[in-house]
Design a protein around this motif. Structure first.
Motif, short mmCIF file in Angstrom:
data_model
loop_
_atom_site.label_atom_id
_atom_site.label_comp_id
_atom_site.label_asym_id
_atom_site.label_seq_id
_atom_site.Cartn_x
_atom_site.Cartn_y
_atom_site.Cartn_z
N ASP A 163 86.62 37.79 -0.60
CA ASP A 163 85.70 38.54 0.24
C ASP A 163 86.04 38.39 1.72
O ASP A 163 85.77 39.31 2.52
CB ASP A 163 84.27 38.09 -0.02
N ASN A 164 86.63 37.26 2.12
CA ASN A 164 87.05 37.10 3.51
C ASN A 164 88.15 38.08 3.88
O ASN A 164 88.29 38.45 5.05
CB ASN A 164 87.52 35.67 3.76
N VAL A 165 88.92 38.50 2.91
CA VAL A 165 89.97 39.49 3.15
C VAL A 165 89.43 40.90 2.96
O VAL A 165 89.73 41.82 3.72
CB VAL A 165 91.18 39.25 2.22
N TYR A 166 88.58 41.06 1.95
CA TYR A 166 88.09 42.39 1.55
C TYR A 166 87.08 42.98 2.53
O TYR A 166 87.20 44.14 2.94
CB TYR A 166 87.47 42.27 0.15
N TYR A 167 86.09 42.20 2.95
CA TYR A 167 85.00 42.76 3.75
C TYR A 167 85.45 43.29 5.11
O TYR A 167 84.94 44.34 5.56
CB TYR A 167 83.87 41.74 3.92
N PRO A 168 86.38 42.64 5.82
CA PRO A 168 86.85 43.25 7.07
C PRO A 168 87.47 44.63 6.87
O PRO A 168 87.32 45.51 7.74
CB PRO A 168 87.90 42.25 7.58
N LEU A 169 88.11 44.86 5.74
CA LEU A 169 88.69 46.18 5.46
C LEU A 169 87.59 47.23 5.30
O LEU A 169 87.73 48.37 5.75
CB LEU A 169 89.54 46.12 4.19
N ILE A 170 86.50 46.84 4.66
CA ILE A 170 85.37 47.75 4.48
C ILE A 170 84.67 48.01 5.81
O ILE A 170 84.33 49.14 6.15
CB ILE A 170 84.37 47.18 3.45
N LEU A 171 84.47 46.93 6.58
CA LEU A 171 83.76 47.08 7.85
C LEU A 171 84.55 47.92 8.84
O LEU A 171 83.97 48.67 9.63
CB LEU A 171 83.48 45.69 8.44
N ASN A 172 85.88 47.81 8.79
CA ASN A 172 86.71 48.62 9.68
C ASN A 172 86.68 50.10 9.30
O ASN A 172 86.95 50.96 10.13
CB ASN A 172 88.16 48.12 9.66
N GLY A 173 86.40 50.36 8.04
CA GLY A 173 86.27 51.74 7.59
C GLY A 173 87.57 52.50 7.43
O GLY A 173 87.56 53.73 7.33
N HIS A 174 88.68 51.79 7.37
CA HIS A 174 89.97 52.47 7.27
C HIS A 174 90.39 52.75 5.83
O HIS A 174 91.29 53.54 5.58
CB HIS A 174 91.06 51.64 7.96
N PHE A 175 89.74 52.06 4.88
CA PHE A 175 90.14 52.20 3.48
C PHE A 175 88.90 52.38 2.60
O PHE A 175 87.87 51.75 2.85
CB PHE A 175 90.91 50.96 3.00
N PRO A 176 88.99 53.19 1.54
CA PRO A 176 87.91 53.22 0.55
C PRO A 176 87.84 51.89 -0.19
O PRO A 176 88.79 51.10 -0.19
CB PRO A 176 88.33 54.38 -0.38
N ARG A 177 86.71 51.65 -0.87
CA ARG A 177 86.47 50.34 -1.48
C ARG A 177 87.55 49.95 -2.50
O ARG A 177 88.02 48.81 -2.51
CB ARG A 177 85.09 50.33 -2.15
N LYS A 178 87.94 50.89 -3.33
CA LYS A 178 88.93 50.56 -4.35
C LYS A 178 90.26 50.16 -3.72
O LYS A 178 90.90 49.17 -4.12
CB LYS A 178 89.14 51.74 -5.30
N THR A 179 90.68 50.91 -2.70
CA THR A 179 91.92 50.58 -2.00
C THR A 179 91.80 49.23 -1.30
O THR A 179 92.74 48.42 -1.31
CB THR A 179 92.26 51.67 -0.97
N ALA A 180 90.64 48.97 -0.70
CA ALA A 180 90.42 47.68 -0.03
C ALA A 180 90.50 46.52 -1.01
O ALA A 180 91.07 45.46 -0.70
CB ALA A 180 89.07 47.69 0.68
#
Length: 235
Positions: A111-128
């Protein structure tokens, strides 16, 4: 045209000055710094405490604006950008690695790696999710993805931090003393990992360090003293 684009520097500083404080408390942190960093370089920035290393990292990554001079990032000036624009540049094009990891203790490694990707909004959830697992795997700790930082060693926590920095697929990774909180053997392993990632991906690494291990193995070493670049050697 493609070759010309590829040849453009990742970062260029032109006559950059930066000071802090006022009047008798004023400190000149950077003095007319000129620096060009090519794409794909692995650069160690060395100097004693108070030499200007952190100020230089902050300016070249758009965290701080210079008082004078120009900062070019991927051939675009950062000087005239507003803070929300600078934040967008950092979130999309830069990855950061810190000495003390800066992981969120209540979240798992994944989650430490995953959540920043979601918060940045650059990738959809599956890709993140796929990116988070991929980069945890690339730093050798996929099997520990469900553990929280308190259940990991210092070296394992730094690997999570590296995966977090890389997962957004940045052009440049800025690292501030990434081995400074690790023992020598663990620091060597982390350095091996960073060098391998640089070679495999072509990501530019700019690393502030006191470590002789890193200084001895970096392909380019810049020395800074009293806000001025005093040495620049390429191996």
């Amino acid at each position: 045209m493609k070759n010309n684009i590829r040849a453009l520097p990742a970062i260029q500083l032109i006559d950059v000055c930066k000071s802090y404080g006022f009047a008798e408390n004023k400190v000149d942190a950077l003095k007319n710094v000129n620096l060009e960093i090519k794409k794909g370089e692995f650069l160690a920035l060395c100097g004693p405490s108070g030499s200007g290393k952190s100020s230089l990292l902050n300016v070249l990554s758009g965290i701080d604006q210079p008082d004078a001079g120009i900062t070019l990032f991927l051939n675009k000036s950062l000087n005239e950008l507003h803070e929300n624009q600078l934040s967008a540049v950092r979130s999309r094009h830069l990855g950061f690695i810190f000495q003390f990891f800066n992981l969120i203790p209540v979240l798992s490694a994944f989650d430490n790696v995953y959540y920043p990707l979601i918060l940045n909004g650059h990738f959809p959830r599956k890709t993140a999710q796929e990116l988070a697992w991929h980069y945890l795997d690339s730093v050798g700790i996929r099997a520990l993805g469900d553990r929280k930082p308190g259940q990991l060693s210092g070296g394992q926590q730094q690997r999570v931090a590296i995966a977090r920095a890389l997962a957004n697929q940045p052009d440049v990774v800025v690292a501030d003393e990434p081995t400074g909180n690790l023992d020598m053997a663990t620091g060597d392993a982390i350095l091996d990992l960073l060098l391998r990632i640089n070679q495999d991906t072509g990501t530019t690494f700019i690393i502030s360090t006191h470590s002789t291990q890193l200084k001895d193995r970096a392909r380019r070493v810049i020395e800074i003293e009293d806000g001025e670049l005093v040495s620049d050697s390429i191996r």
